[in-house]
Design a protein around this motif. Structure first.
Motif, PDB file in Angstrom:
ATOM      1  N   LYS A 108      -6.270 -65.185  51.269  1.00 41.30           N
ATOM      2  CA  LYS A 108      -5.794 -65.564  49.947  1.00 41.30           C
ATOM      3  C   LYS A 108      -6.029 -64.414  48.965  1.00 41.30           C
ATOM      4  N   PRO A 109      -5.304 -64.404  47.846  1.00 40.62           N
ATOM      5  CA  PRO A 109      -5.393 -63.275  46.902  1.00 40.62           C
ATOM      6  C   PRO A 109      -6.807 -62.939  46.460  1.00 40.62           C
ATOM      7  N   GLU A 110      -7.638 -63.991  46.210  1.00 45.85           N
ATOM      8  CA  GLU A 110      -8.987 -63.712  45.694  1.00 45.85           C
ATOM      9  C   GLU A 110      -9.874 -63.000  46.711  1.00 45.85           C
ATOM     10  N   TYR A 111      -9.469 -62.972  47.973  1.00 42.26           N
ATOM     11  CA  TYR A 111     -10.213 -62.247  49.002  1.00 42.26           C
ATOM     12  C   TYR A 111      -9.487 -60.966  49.429  1.00 42.26           C
ATOM     13  N   ALA A 112      -8.346 -60.706  48.759  1.00 37.77           N
ATOM     14  CA  ALA A 112      -7.550 -59.527  49.133  1.00 37.77           C
ATOM     15  C   ALA A 112      -7.251 -58.698  47.885  1.00 37.77           C
ATOM     16  N   TYR A 113      -6.002 -58.754  47.402  1.00 40.38           N
ATOM     17  CA  TYR A 113      -5.593 -57.852  46.326  1.00 40.38           C
ATOM     18  C   TYR A 113      -5.505 -58.519  44.968  1.00 40.38           C
ATOM     19  N   GLY A 114      -5.844 -59.802  44.889  1.00 37.10           N
ATOM     20  CA  GLY A 114      -5.946 -60.496  43.621  1.00 37.10           C
ATOM     21  C   GLY A 114      -4.642 -60.583  42.859  1.00 37.10           C
ATOM     22  N   CYS A 115      -4.790 -60.838  41.556  1.00 41.79           N
ATOM     23  CA  CYS A 115      -3.607 -60.986  40.712  1.00 41.79           C
ATOM     24  C   CYS A 115      -2.928 -59.649  40.445  1.00 41.79           C
ATOM     25  N   ALA A 116      -3.651 -58.558  40.630  1.00 44.06           N
ATOM     26  CA  ALA A 116      -3.070 -57.233  40.369  1.00 44.06           C
ATOM     27  C   ALA A 116      -2.132 -56.803  41.483  1.00 44.06           C
ATOM     28  N   GLY A 117      -2.425 -57.222  42.709  1.00 44.28           N
ATOM     29  CA  GLY A 117      -1.636 -56.754  43.844  1.00 44.28           C
ATOM     30  C   GLY A 117      -1.804 -55.267  44.041  1.00 44.28           C
ATOM     31  N   ASN A 118      -0.762 -54.645  44.556  1.00 43.08           N
ATOM     32  CA  ASN A 118      -0.763 -53.195  44.733  1.00 43.08           C
ATOM     33  C   ASN A 118       0.639 -52.700  44.408  1.00 43.08           C
ATOM     34  N   PRO A 119       0.795 -51.951  43.301  1.00 45.33           N
ATOM     35  CA  PRO A 119       2.134 -51.568  42.834  1.00 45.33           C
ATOM     36  C   PRO A 119       3.012 -51.005  43.953  1.00 45.33           C
ATOM     37  N   ASP A 120       4.265 -51.464  43.978  1.00 49.37           N
ATOM     38  CA  ASP A 120       5.297 -50.995  44.913  1.00 49.37           C
ATOM     39  C   ASP A 120       5.072 -51.464  46.354  1.00 49.37           C
ATOM     40  N   LYS A 121       3.954 -52.136  46.624  1.00 49.20           N
ATOM     41  CA  LYS A 121       3.680 -52.566  47.995  1.00 49.20           C
ATOM     42  C   LYS A 121       3.396 -54.053  48.109  1.00 49.20           C
ATOM     43  N   ILE A 122       2.513 -54.538  47.222  1.00 51.93           N
ATOM     44  CA  ILE A 122       2.028 -55.914  47.350  1.00 51.93           C
ATOM     45  C   ILE A 122       2.213 -56.621  46.018  1.00 51.93           C
ATOM     46  N   PRO A 123       3.028 -57.656  45.978  1.00 48.60           N
ATOM     47  CA  PRO A 123       3.226 -58.395  44.731  1.00 48.60           C
ATOM     48  C   PRO A 123       1.944 -59.070  44.258  1.00 48.60           C
ATOM     49  N   SER A 124       1.938 -59.424  42.996  1.00 49.95           N
ATOM     50  CA  SER A 124       0.792 -60.124  42.408  1.00 49.95           C
ATOM     51  C   SER A 124       0.536 -61.446  43.133  1.00 49.95           C
ATOM     52  N   ASN A 125      -0.779 -61.757  43.303  1.00 48.87           N
ATOM     53  CA  ASN A 125      -1.219 -63.034  43.897  1.00 48.87           C
ATOM     54  C   ASN A 125      -0.606 -63.286  45.278  1.00 48.87           C
ATOM     55  N   SER A 126      -0.576 -62.235  46.088  1.00 47.43           N
ATOM     56  CA  SER A 126       0.014 -62.368  47.428  1.00 47.43           C
ATOM     57  C   SER A 126      -1.017 -62.806  48.458  1.00 47.43           C
ATOM     58  N   VAL A 127      -0.584 -63.737  49.315  1.00 48.21           N
ATOM     59  CA  VAL A 127      -1.334 -64.035  50.536  1.00 48.21           C
ATOM     60  C   VAL A 127      -0.908 -62.993  51.569  1.00 48.21           C
ATOM     61  N   VAL A 128      -1.872 -62.361  52.228  1.00 49.47           N
ATOM     62  CA  VAL A 128      -1.554 -61.296  53.186  1.00 49.47           C
ATOM     63  C   VAL A 128      -2.204 -61.590  54.534  1.00 49.47           C
ATOM     64  N   ILE A 129      -1.678 -60.933  55.551  1.00 52.20           N
ATOM     65  CA  ILE A 129      -2.213 -61.067  56.916  1.00 52.20           C
ATOM     66  C   ILE A 129      -2.631 -59.693  57.409  1.00 52.20           C
ATOM     67  N   PHE A 130      -3.807 -59.621  57.987  1.00 49.71           N
ATOM     68  CA  PHE A 130      -4.261 -58.386  58.621  1.00 49.71           C
ATOM     69  C   PHE A 130      -4.506 -58.643  60.104  1.00 49.71           C
ATOM     70  N   GLU A 131      -3.982 -57.768  60.927  1.00 45.33           N
ATOM     71  CA  GLU A 131      -4.414 -57.717  62.316  1.00 45.33           C
ATOM     72  C   GLU A 131      -5.501 -56.658  62.395  1.00 45.33           C
ATOM     73  N   MET A 132      -6.674 -57.051  62.855  1.00 46.15           N
ATOM     74  CA  MET A 132      -7.832 -56.158  62.909  1.00 46.15           C
ATOM     75  C   MET A 132      -8.292 -55.990  64.352  1.00 46.15           C
ATOM     76  N   GLU A 133      -8.613 -54.759  64.724  1.00 46.53           N
ATOM     77  CA  GLU A 133      -9.252 -54.490  66.012  1.00 46.53           C
ATOM     78  C   GLU A 133     -10.555 -53.740  65.743  1.00 46.53           C
TER      79      GLU A 133
END
Length: 439
Positions: A108-133
């Motif tokens: 959820k956004p509060e554990y990732a990029y928050g309301c700011a997101g990441n300009p040009d890549k991640i919209p504000s308040n985005s839910v994101v998925i990470f594949e981690m190894e």
């Protein structure tokens, strides 16, 4: 732990599938970070707070669009986990993983990029998925020589740590080869742990710990009980040690900026005495800590009068000379030279600084530079017999070095001559063969 090899990436189905197949790894259990294991890792321990971890990752939006990937860059990523260096979701996720594990994290956004997101890549308040190894992890290295490795079991409750001179209360358990040899509550002064039978590595780790922290320290022999061992604990020479340390409470010592000059000058003789005691007992690293304290207090001070300036100069010269002697015993010759240079900047005719720098240079096979230092000693003190003896040694070493060079070059030129002769003979032979063929 739930596993899923083929979790769909349909933007509508993803959250529901994570809830049904994943596990909530947040402390609040608010489903802020849901984890699904794609490939189980190796059985064994997991990373601890502060460990240096190495991962591969791919970050995607719920639309399936990739916004970042270490795999695409073909370069893994390393960080100290649990230290706030990365996203909250990463810290939580990696701390739950085993070496070799691959997992998906729905964040959820509060554990990732928050309301700011990441300009040009991640919209504000985005839910994101990470594949981690999780490729690898190791304890946090507290020294450049890998002599002290820390693994934090319980994080402390503040950002303030003890400093040199602080009074600390700890519980510690020491092990060697898996056997418990020390378990106790003990209070000591940071920098003076040796007085309470505390290994150098535990003492030196104090300024990295916070109140309430429990950590495991892996100590190389240099930071344990060294070549002497510790007979009362039945620890032999050159043994690696493991200490579990809990910092229960501490009282910081005054920092340099919290003391006026007179207070620093009044404290310096006592710290010098403690350093000298450690030196006489052969505890050179512990002595270094004490002499460094004096320098940290006074190196930026000027004083308000002739008397204060004189006392500052005397303290700094003493501390640097004693450091040079410690490093000479430890065969750290660059440090010897550096500290002698500091003294010579203050007093260019200081006999001890010139002599000790000469000793270090001689031991580094810098014979000409060493001889120049010993000659300067004689200019200051013509009766210095030791300097005369060292000059003779330097002259002998220079002569030996020159003779060795001559032999080396003579052999080298002889080999060149023999090689050239073989080339000429071979050329003549080939020429004669060609002429015979022509006839």
């Amino acid at each position: 732990m739930t596993t899923d090899q083929d979790l769909p990436l349909d933007s509508q189905a993803i959250p529901a599938r994570f809830v049904s197949k994943g596990i909530d790894i947040t402390t609040k259990k608010d489903q802020g970070v849901m984890k699904v294991v794609k490939r189980k890792g190796q059985d064994g321990d997991r990373p601890m707070i502060g460990d240096k971890v190495t991962v591969h990752y791919t970050g995607k939006l719920l639309t399936g669009q990739t916004f970042d990937s270490s795999r695409e860059r073909k370069e893994s990523f390393s960080f100290n986990v649990g230290k706030g260096q990365v996203l909250k979701a990463w810290d939580m996720g990696v701390l739950s993983m085993q070496r070799g594990e691959v997992c998906l994290l729905l964040c959820k956004p509060e554990y990732a990029y928050g309301c700011a997101g990441n300009p040009d890549k991640i919209p504000s308040n985005s839910v994101v998925i990470f594949e981690m190894e999780l490729l690898n992890f190791e304890g946090e290295l507290l020294t450049d020589d890998r002599g002290i490795m820390r693994r934090i079991k319980v994080k402390g409750d503040s950002f303030i740590s003890p400093n040199d001179g602080a009074s600390v209360q700890v519980h510690l358990e020491g092990r060697c080869d898996g056997q418990l040899f020390d378990s106790r509550d003990v209070s000591f002064t940071v920098g003076e742990g040796e007085d309470s039978g505390i290994p150098l590595g535990v003492d030196r780790a104090m300024d990295k710990m916070q109140k309430g922290e429990c950590c495991v320290l892996h100590l190389q022999p240099k930071y344990g009980f060294g070549a002497e061992g510790r007979p009362e604990f039945k620890i032999g020479p050159d043994k690696e040690l493991e200490y579990e340390v809990t910092l229960k409470d501490f009282q910081r010592a005054k920092e340099s900026w919290e003391m006026d000059l007179n207070e620093k000058l009044d404290l310096a003789p006592g710290v010098k005495h403690k350093g000298n005691q450690y030196f006489k007992d052969g505890h050179f690293y512990q002595a270094i800590v004490q002499y460094h304290r004096i320098i940290s207090w006074l190196e930026m001070e000027c004083g308000s009068g002739i008397e204060q300036h004189k006392r500052i100069k005397e303290c700094l010269v003493m501390a640097h000379l004693n450091l040079a002697m410690c490093f000479l015993k430890l065969k750290e010759f660059s440090q010897v030279i550096d500290n002698c240079n500091k003294v010579i900047e203050i007093d260019e005719t200081n006999e001890k600084a010139l002599y000790r720098r000469g000793e270090a240079r001689l031991l580094r096979n810098e014979f000409s530079l060493a001889m120049a230092d010993f000659q300067r000693v004689l200019q200051v003190s013509p009766q210095n017999r030791a300097a005369r003896s060292q000059i003779s040694i330097c002259q002998s070493k220079i002569k030996e070095h020159d003779e060795l060079d001559k032999r080396t070059y003579a052999n080298m030129f002889q080999k060149f001559a023999e090689r050239d002769a073989k080339v000429i003979i071979l050329a003549l032979y080939n020429t004669q063969g060609d002429q015979s063929a022509l006839q």
